[in-house]
Design an enzyme around this catalytic site. Structure first.
Site: not given
Length: 430
Positions: A133, A135, A137, A202, A206, A303
């Site tokens: 969802v 990265g 977090i 994207d 999510k 990332g």
């Protein structure tokens, strides 16, 4: 699995994220073992091309193109290959074979999550997806577990780092969208083909996942209203700044009557709202719940390293379940709330019209708005820069249904005094 030794971990995919997962498993093995209660043994890495160049952290002896055999011999399968197939088939094979699965695959979860949840429940194993969802977090676990005793009313977030970077550069650097996107690609914040990001695909996947968790109901990506950022102009950005707003691509999920509306689109966010200060490629998710109130989760949303952090957090959790017995929460869909169309959403519009600069124009516009039962909060007029015969009207409405606001814009566009509708943006976070 208590007392049976190491937890066997298989990794599917060895791209940017997969490589970082392997690095963390290799370099932090002792710490991870202490947290999980047993050593985490990396038993193999499935890739398409075994001979392709790899980071030196990857032990080439672990590479295999036989993903099915690798899955069959694992206790925990980490899927970071992406896409629908073969990821879907391999995840189902793992679950049905008794392995827990950790995945970062938002596209697959958004399209066919229920099939995976059902397979995990039937097999009595875990399916974890924190990295799918936002990265690094932690948002999936707080919504799914920490807020399980509360009633979430709204989720509002910036969940795509590429589009946030592009819009931020347009705001802070005065760049046109194409220039900002090219810069994002040069810095590695955007793919060579950025369609999934800039068209909102994207973010929509999510949003579907978050809505399903927050409202205990199944929401697929097909039920998410989606608009990308490609229509956002430098003029939109300048007008937003002038009125104390920032343009963001938002993912929103909220209760609407007896249903749920889920949408992704650019919106104006007041500069005093916490989401307005989310810069660069960072993500943030703002959750509103009846008892907890307002909560915000912020951090790097993409990332290899940040995403791998979220993956490993899930790996430790499911490995601990393997060691000590038990499993995590199953899919919660008891509410079965119907998905409502975006027309049911209550929002506000900012509309910019180019009109003839003569007496009586404003009265015609007001009448068109009033006939739809919509009221205007603010309105301002300025001389059009490129032609002295025209003026630009900028108005912000009070809250109304999206259907009423959309119809109002359509009515205004048909007025003989209206030359063009220059911009229409929703206003959120008020």
């Amino acid at each position: 699995m208590a007392g049976s030794g190491a937890v066997r971990v298989a990794v599917l995919g060895c791209g940017v994220v997969g490589t970082e997962v392997v690095r963390l498993l290799t370099q932090q093995g002792a710490d991870l073992a202490a947290r999980a209660g047993a050593p985490l043994e990396l038993v193999g890495i499935a890739v398409r091309d075994v001979a392709a160049p790899r980071d030196q952290v990857v032990d080439r002896a672990l590479l295999t193109s036989d993903a099915e055999s690798l899955v069959d011999g694992a206790d925990v399968v980490v899927e970071v290959m992406g896409g629908i197939e073969p990821a879907r088939g391999l995840i189902l094979r793992a679950l049905r074979g008794g392995a827990s699965v950790v995945t970062a695959n938002k596209e697959l979860l958004g399209k066919d999550g229920p099939t995976l949840y059902a397979a995990a429940d039937e097999a009595g194993v875990d399916l974890y997806f924190e990295a799918a969802v936002a990265g690094a977090i932690p948002i999936v676990r707080p919504v799914r577990e920490s807020l399980a005793g509360d009633r979430v009313t709204r989720v509002l977030g910036i969940v795509n780092g590429t589009t946030n970077y592009v819009l931020d550069q347009m705001t802070s650097g005065g760049l046109e969208l194409g220039e900002a996107l090219a810069q994002a690609q040069e810095l590695g914040f955007a793919e060579a083909d950025p369609t999934a990001d800039v068209e909102g695909h994207d973010a929509a996947a999510k949003a579907a996942i978050l809505a399903s968790l927050a409202f205990h109901t199944r929401v697929s990506v097909a039920q998410v209203h989606r608009e990308g950022i490609m229509a956002v102009t430098a003029d939109d950005i300048a007008r937003a700044t002038a009125t104390g707003h920032v343009v963001k691509l938002l993912a929103l999920a909220e209760r609407s009557g007896d249903g749920v509306v889920v949408r992704v689109h650019p919106a104006l966010v007041p500069q005093e709202h916490p989401l307005a200060s989310v810069r660069g490629s960072f993500n943030a998710v703002f959750v509103q719940a009846e008892a907890a109130g307002e909560l915000m989760f912020y951090g790097r949303g993409a990332g290899g390293v940040p995403t791998a952090s979220a993956v490993l957090g899930d790996v430790v959790t499911v490995a601990r379940h393997k060691v000590n017995g038990g499993k995590g929460p199953i899919e919660s869909r008891y509410a079965q709330l119907p998905a409502r169309p975006v027309s049911d959403a209550v929002t506000r519009y900012q509309v910019v019209l180019r009109v003839e600069d003569r007496p009586g124009v404003l009265a015609q516009v007001w009448q068109a708005v009033a006939e739809r039962g919509v009221s205007i909060e603010t309105i301002s007029q300025s001389r059009a820069e490129d032609d002295g015969e025209y003026a630009d009207l900028q108005m912000v409405t009070h809250a109304a249904t999206d259907a009423a606001l959309s119809s109002t814009v359509s009515d205004m566009s048909e007025l003989s005094v209206v030359v063009d509708v220059l911009s229409v943006l929703r206003v959120e976070g008020v």
